[in-house]
Design an enzyme around this catalytic site. Sequence first.
Site, PDB file in Angstrom:
ATOM      1  N   VAL A  64       0.839  -1.201   0.000  1.00 46.11           N
ATOM      2  CA  VAL A  64       0.000   0.000   0.000  1.00 46.11           C
ATOM      3  C   VAL A  64       0.871   1.248   0.000  1.00 46.11           C
ATOM      4  O   VAL A  64       0.621   2.204  -0.745  1.00 46.11           O
ATOM      5  CB  VAL A  64      -0.986  -0.005   1.187  1.00 46.11           C
ATOM      6  CG1 VAL A  64      -1.744   1.313   1.273  1.00 46.11           C
ATOM      7  CG2 VAL A  64      -1.958  -1.174   1.050  1.00 46.11           C
ATOM      8  N   TYR A  65       1.927   1.255   0.813  1.00 42.92           N
ATOM      9  CA  TYR A  65       2.862   2.380   0.843  1.00 42.92           C
ATOM     10  C   TYR A  65       3.453   2.618  -0.536  1.00 42.92           C
ATOM     11  O   TYR A  65       3.481   3.750  -1.036  1.00 42.92           O
ATOM     12  CB  TYR A  65       3.953   2.098   1.876  1.00 42.92           C
ATOM     13  CG  TYR A  65       5.024   3.151   1.960  1.00 42.92           C
ATOM     14  CD1 TYR A  65       4.768   4.385   2.531  1.00 42.92           C
ATOM     15  CD2 TYR A  65       6.303   2.904   1.475  1.00 42.92           C
ATOM     16  CE1 TYR A  65       5.758   5.351   2.626  1.00 42.92           C
ATOM     17  CE2 TYR A  65       7.292   3.866   1.565  1.00 42.92           C
ATOM     18  CZ  TYR A  65       7.023   5.077   2.135  1.00 42.92           C
ATOM     19  OH  TYR A  65       7.994   6.030   2.224  1.00 42.92           O
ATOM     20  N   CYS A  66       3.892   1.554  -1.175  1.00 45.80           N
ATOM     21  CA  CYS A  66       4.475   1.679  -2.516  1.00 45.80           C
ATOM     22  C   CYS A  66       3.431   2.125  -3.538  1.00 45.80           C
ATOM     23  O   CYS A  66       3.729   2.927  -4.419  1.00 45.80           O
ATOM     24  CB  CYS A  66       5.106   0.356  -2.938  1.00 45.80           C
ATOM     25  SG  CYS A  66       6.537  -0.112  -1.957  1.00 45.80           S
ATOM     26  N   THR A  99       0.876   4.037  -3.014  1.00 48.06           N
ATOM     27  CA  THR A  99       0.594   5.465  -2.872  1.00 48.06           C
ATOM     28  C   THR A  99       1.672   6.300  -3.543  1.00 48.06           C
ATOM     29  O   THR A  99       1.386   7.338  -4.138  1.00 48.06           O
ATOM     30  CB  THR A  99       0.441   5.882  -1.395  1.00 48.06           C
ATOM     31  OG1 THR A  99       1.643   5.612  -0.688  1.00 48.06           O
ATOM     32  CG2 THR A  99      -0.730   5.174  -0.741  1.00 48.06           C
ATOM     33  N   LYS A 100       2.915   5.834  -3.461  1.00 48.50           N
ATOM     34  CA  LYS A 100       3.999   6.564  -4.137  1.00 48.50           C
ATOM     35  C   LYS A 100       3.837   6.480  -5.652  1.00 48.50           C
ATOM     36  O   LYS A 100       4.048   7.463  -6.366  1.00 48.50           O
ATOM     37  CB  LYS A 100       5.353   6.036  -3.701  1.00 48.50           C
ATOM     38  CG  LYS A 100       5.705   6.444  -2.285  1.00 48.50           C
ATOM     39  CD  LYS A 100       7.113   6.077  -1.950  1.00 48.50           C
ATOM     40  CE  LYS A 100       7.564   6.837  -0.722  1.00 48.50           C
ATOM     41  NZ  LYS A 100       8.982   7.062  -0.726  1.00 48.50           N
TER      42      LYS A 100
END
Length: 127
Positions: A25-27, A29-30
Amino acid sequence: MTNDHHRHHDHYFCHCFVHLRQVPVYCATKAALDSFTVSLRHQLRETSVRVIEIIPPAVNTDLGGSGKHTFGVPLDEYADGTLKGLNEGLLEVPYGFSAKTSQASRAELDGIFGVINTNVAAAVKSE
């Protein structure tokens, strides 16, 4: 650098061009911010608005508290490099590892993805 340093650097590193399977999820969003920036830049190309994307690598910022995020390039070095890119008028301002991956081919990105995610899997197993 110690092996511990490499393990933590690989364990938490992610940006819009190379993804880390432990934090999808973090990746994502980027990657979404990159897509949005590119699209917005295109939509506003005939206006006076300049859409600039800053693409950081892992930066040693103590994010989350002292001693919790101590890997990556030194903050002052990163800030100086980013300001240099902005002063040069770049629309995309990568630094360090991000400069390499932002210009990489699909095959190169796939290779980097494999190496990073293999290293992370090995580091997690050894913890």
